[in-house]
Design a protein around this motif. Sequence first.
Motif, PDB file in Angstrom:
ATOM      1  N   LEU A  14      90.060   3.098  51.526  1.00  0.00           N
ATOM      2  CA  LEU A  14      91.105   3.691  52.053  1.00  0.00           C
ATOM      3  C   LEU A  14      92.397   3.628  51.035  1.00  0.00           C
ATOM      4  CD1 LEU A  14      91.710   5.903  54.065  1.00  0.00           C
ATOM      5  CD2 LEU A  14      92.760   3.774  55.792  1.00  0.00           C
ATOM      6  N   VAL A  15      92.550   5.016  51.028  1.00  0.00           N
ATOM      7  CA  VAL A  15      94.484   4.883  50.280  1.00  0.00           C
ATOM      8  C   VAL A  15      95.352   5.739  51.589  1.00  0.00           C
ATOM      9  CG1 VAL A  15      96.533   5.574  48.503  1.00  0.00           C
ATOM     10  CG2 VAL A  15      93.977   4.523  48.090  1.00  0.00           C
ATOM     11  N   VAL A  16      96.495   5.370  52.159  1.00  0.00           N
ATOM     12  CA  VAL A  16      97.453   6.170  53.014  1.00  0.00           C
ATOM     13  C   VAL A  16      98.870   6.499  52.355  1.00  0.00           C
ATOM     14  CG1 VAL A  16      97.827   6.472  55.833  1.00  0.00           C
ATOM     15  CG2 VAL A  16      95.567   5.325  54.862  1.00  0.00           C
ATOM     16  N   LEU A  17      98.928   7.703  52.649  1.00  0.00           N
ATOM     17  CA  LEU A  17     100.278   7.633  52.371  1.00  0.00           C
ATOM     18  C   LEU A  17     101.100   8.216  53.387  1.00  0.00           C
ATOM     19  CD1 LEU A  17     100.380   9.766  48.938  1.00  0.00           C
ATOM     20  CD2 LEU A  17     100.845   7.477  49.198  1.00  0.00           C
ATOM     21  N   ALA A  18     102.260   7.301  53.598  1.00  0.00           N
ATOM     22  CA  ALA A  18     103.962   7.973  54.456  1.00  0.00           C
ATOM     23  C   ALA A  18     104.943   8.091  54.024  1.00  0.00           C
ATOM     24  CB  ALA A  18     103.235   7.011  55.720  1.00  0.00           C
ATOM     25  N   GLY A  19     105.210   8.938  54.654  1.00  0.00           N
ATOM     26  CA  GLY A  19     107.371   9.032  54.452  1.00  0.00           C
ATOM     27  C   GLY A  19     108.014  10.137  54.039  1.00  0.00           C
ATOM     28  N   GLU A  20     109.271  10.601  53.606  1.00  0.00           N
ATOM     29  CA  GLU A  20     110.224  11.282  53.413  1.00  0.00           C
ATOM     30  C   GLU A  20     110.554  11.478  52.260  1.00  0.00           C
ATOM     31  OE1 GLU A  20     112.342  10.852  57.809  1.00  0.00           O
ATOM     32  OE2 GLU A  20     113.618  10.112  55.570  1.00  0.00           O
ATOM     33  N   ILE A  21     110.162  13.422  51.754  1.00  0.00           N
ATOM     34  CA  ILE A  21     110.206  13.534  50.539  1.00  0.00           C
ATOM     35  C   ILE A  21     111.242  15.096  50.668  1.00  0.00           C
ATOM     36  CG2 ILE A  21     108.292  12.913  49.781  1.00  0.00           C
ATOM     37  CD1 ILE A  21     106.620  15.840  49.491  1.00  0.00           C
ATOM     38  N   ARG A  22     111.538  15.731  49.644  1.00  0.00           N
ATOM     39  CA  ARG A  22     112.438  16.666  49.344  1.00  0.00           C
ATOM     40  C   ARG A  22     112.036  16.171  47.696  1.00  0.00           C
ATOM     41  NH1 ARG A  22     117.830  16.475  50.705  1.00  0.00           N
ATOM     42  NH2 ARG A  22     118.666  16.603  48.591  1.00  0.00           N
ATOM     43  N   CYS A  23     111.354  18.213  48.060  1.00  0.00           N
ATOM     44  CA  CYS A  23     111.398  18.455  45.904  1.00  0.00           C
ATOM     45  C   CYS A  23     111.284  19.853  46.589  1.00  0.00           C
ATOM     46  CB  CYS A  23     109.772  17.863  45.546  1.00  0.00           C
ATOM     47  SG  CYS A  23     109.507  17.700  43.522  1.00  0.00           S
ATOM     48  N   LYS A  24     111.789  20.491  44.858  1.00  0.00           N
ATOM     49  CA  LYS A  24     111.841  21.341  44.245  1.00  0.00           C
ATOM     50  C   LYS A  24     110.269  22.051  43.990  1.00  0.00           C
ATOM     51  CE  LYS A  24     117.001  22.274  43.943  1.00  0.00           C
ATOM     52  NZ  LYS A  24     117.651  22.741  43.364  1.00  0.00           N
ATOM     53  N   GLY A  25     109.902  22.930  44.513  1.00  0.00           N
ATOM     54  CA  GLY A  25     108.701  23.273  43.796  1.00  0.00           C
ATOM     55  C   GLY A  25     106.989  22.777  44.079  1.00  0.00           C
ATOM     56  N   VAL A  26     107.489  21.432  45.020  1.00  0.00           N
ATOM     57  CA  VAL A  26     106.871  20.470  45.599  1.00  0.00           C
ATOM     58  C   VAL A  26     106.347  20.935  47.271  1.00  0.00           C
ATOM     59  CG1 VAL A  26     105.078  18.744  45.874  1.00  0.00           C
ATOM     60  CG2 VAL A  26     106.624  19.584  43.731  1.00  0.00           C
ATOM     61  N   TYR A  27     107.818  20.688  47.816  1.00  0.00           N
ATOM     62  CA  TYR A  27     107.391  20.608  49.814  1.00  0.00           C
ATOM     63  C   TYR A  27     109.447  21.506  49.782  1.00  0.00           C
ATOM     64  CZ  TYR A  27     107.298  19.717  53.888  1.00  0.00           C
ATOM     65  OH  TYR A  27     107.170  18.892  55.378  1.00  0.00           O
ATOM     66  N   GLU A  28     109.360  22.704  49.627  1.00  0.00           N
ATOM     67  CA  GLU A  28     110.730  23.250  50.288  1.00  0.00           C
ATOM     68  C   GLU A  28     110.153  24.083  51.670  1.00  0.00           C
ATOM     69  OE1 GLU A  28     113.272  24.793  46.995  1.00  0.00           O
ATOM     70  OE2 GLU A  28     110.736  24.906  46.047  1.00  0.00           O
ATOM     71  N   ASN A  29     111.012  24.064  52.320  1.00  0.00           N
ATOM     72  CA  ASN A  29     111.455  24.656  53.764  1.00  0.00           C
ATOM     73  C   ASN A  29     109.824  24.263  54.933  1.00  0.00           C
ATOM     74  OD1 ASN A  29     113.843  25.738  53.179  1.00  0.00           O
ATOM     75  ND2 ASN A  29     112.566  27.156  51.777  1.00  0.00           N
ATOM     76  N   GLY A  30     109.353  23.284  54.212  1.00  0.00           N
ATOM     77  CA  GLY A  30     108.503  21.779  55.346  1.00  0.00           C
ATOM     78  C   GLY A  30     107.781  22.658  55.350  1.00  0.00           C
ATOM     79  N   GLU A  31     107.029  24.026  53.845  1.00  0.00           N
ATOM     80  CA  GLU A  31     105.784  23.607  52.992  1.00  0.00           C
ATOM     81  C   GLU A  31     106.005  23.543  51.902  1.00  0.00           C
ATOM     82  OE1 GLU A  31     104.276  26.232  54.861  1.00  0.00           O
ATOM     83  OE2 GLU A  31     104.932  26.250  56.785  1.00  0.00           O
ATOM     84  N   TRP A  32     103.982  23.020  51.984  1.00  0.00           N
ATOM     85  CA  TRP A  32     103.704  22.948  50.400  1.00  0.00           C
ATOM     86  C   TRP A  32     103.860  23.725  49.611  1.00  0.00           C
ATOM     87  CZ3 TRP A  32     103.804  17.395  49.842  1.00  0.00           C
ATOM     88  CH2 TRP A  32     103.785  16.515  50.141  1.00  0.00           C
ATOM     89  N   ALA A  33     103.639  23.308  48.247  1.00  0.00           N
ATOM     90  CA  ALA A  33     103.761  24.646  47.683  1.00  0.00           C
ATOM     91  C   ALA A  33     102.014  24.694  47.129  1.00  0.00           C
ATOM     92  CB  ALA A  33     104.886  24.440  46.141  1.00  0.00           C
ATOM     93  N   PRO A  34     101.572  25.767  46.441  1.00  0.00           N
ATOM     94  CA  PRO A  34     100.583  25.867  46.067  1.00  0.00           C
ATOM     95  C   PRO A  34      99.650  24.696  45.003  1.00  0.00           C
ATOM     96  CG  PRO A  34     100.852  28.236  46.013  1.00  0.00           C
ATOM     97  CD  PRO A  34     102.123  26.975  46.734  1.00  0.00           C
ATOM     98  N   GLY A  35      98.388  24.272  45.605  1.00  0.00           N
ATOM     99  CA  GLY A  35      98.063  23.367  44.654  1.00  0.00           C
ATOM    100  C   GLY A  35      98.721  21.790  44.787  1.00  0.00           C
ATOM    101  N   ALA A  36      99.779  21.353  45.233  1.00  0.00           N
ATOM    102  CA  ALA A  36     100.819  20.185  45.567  1.00  0.00           C
ATOM    103  C   ALA A  36     100.000  19.323  46.547  1.00  0.00           C
ATOM    104  CB  ALA A  36     101.952  20.672  46.296  1.00  0.00           C
TER     105      ALA A  36
END
Length: 402
Positions: A51-73
């Motif tokens: 098992l691998v679990v990720l948690a945390g906070e991010i902000r990244c253009k083209g990956v996660y913007e406005n609360g949405e994941w980019a396609p394929g991210a």
Amino acid sequence: MRQSYLFTSESVSEGHPDKVSDQISDAIVDLFLSKDPEARVACETLTTTQLVVLAGEIRCKGVYENGEWAPGALEEIERTVRNVVKDIGYEQDGFHWETLTFENHLHGQSAHIAQGVDASGNKDEGAGDQGIMFGYAADDTPDLMPATLDFSHKILQQMAADRHSGKAPFLEPDAKSQVTLRYEGSVPVACTAVVVSTQHAPGYDQGEKEQELHDYVKSVIADVIPAELLSDETVYHINPTGSFEIGGPDGDAGLTGRKIIVDTYGGASPHGGGAFSGKDPTKVDRSAAYISRYLAKNIVAAGLAQRCTIQLAYAIGVSKPLSLYVDTHGTGTVGDDRLEEAINSIGKLGGLTPRGIRTHLGLNKPIYRTSAAYGHFGRKAEGDFFPWERTDLVDDLKAALG
């Protein structure tokens, strides 16, 4: 300073469960910085049996913007995680890169943190958190690191290289090392003990195979530690528990940030408490620790001291450091207060603000995964020094001191 004493440092391999977590977290930092140099990342990783679990906070253009994941991210994040585990070499029933379960709980950065960190109007970018950070350098080794830690790292690095190349096929990824040296004054004069515990293939805990493993480990130790420090009185503890077949995240859970002394100076210097891995360089836990090492290393490299400790302190959302402290432990050729004044006068350092640090060292780049095993200091990565290991401030320091 004591004239005769023993000192010990430890290291852990890339396959140690905490280091697996660190490398995954930093691979995520690198992934996001490769997409957006201004990405904000605080990624924690848990590893345990399959098992691998990720948690945390991010902000990244083209990956996660406005609360949405980019396609394929999401798929790219999972692929990155599995590739880290594969590169380390985990293909075991209890932890396998291809069959482990993966959970992603990363989410958007808090707006309240963002408003304190981001530059706006006349406000410069602030520190990503409060805290104190330390840097250290000593003339024990050519890379100006404590010898006990340097040797501990290099033993495990050599074992990992031999495992990957097939030279030591009986080794598995998880391992720990520990080196004890006797010092006279500030000079290491003898290695009194070495501990190496390594995960191994079945059968290498008894008979001829056990002897083969022990002989191999001793040969690595002899290659790393200078011959004049080893003697018949050096004590070796190789797999002292006997068997070590079950290891890595299957043997013990791993978490990001639990090996901060291994990451830094092996106990030879104070530590502010903050971990590095999983954090983008706006977090001063990381960037200010790097510039502190850079300053301490340049002071020693300039011949201004044999040992040097630097402390920096910050408040969240505030750009300028609250304090700068220099301690050369009685080995300085000029007063510590003069070194503080010299550092503060060097314009290229940008006042040691988070933006100034990142600009001077070029930290907004995907350079971090390699730092997440075998220490963040005193070594090279991908054929070049990490930027905080440069000694290009020597002339500036000398000029500032007149």
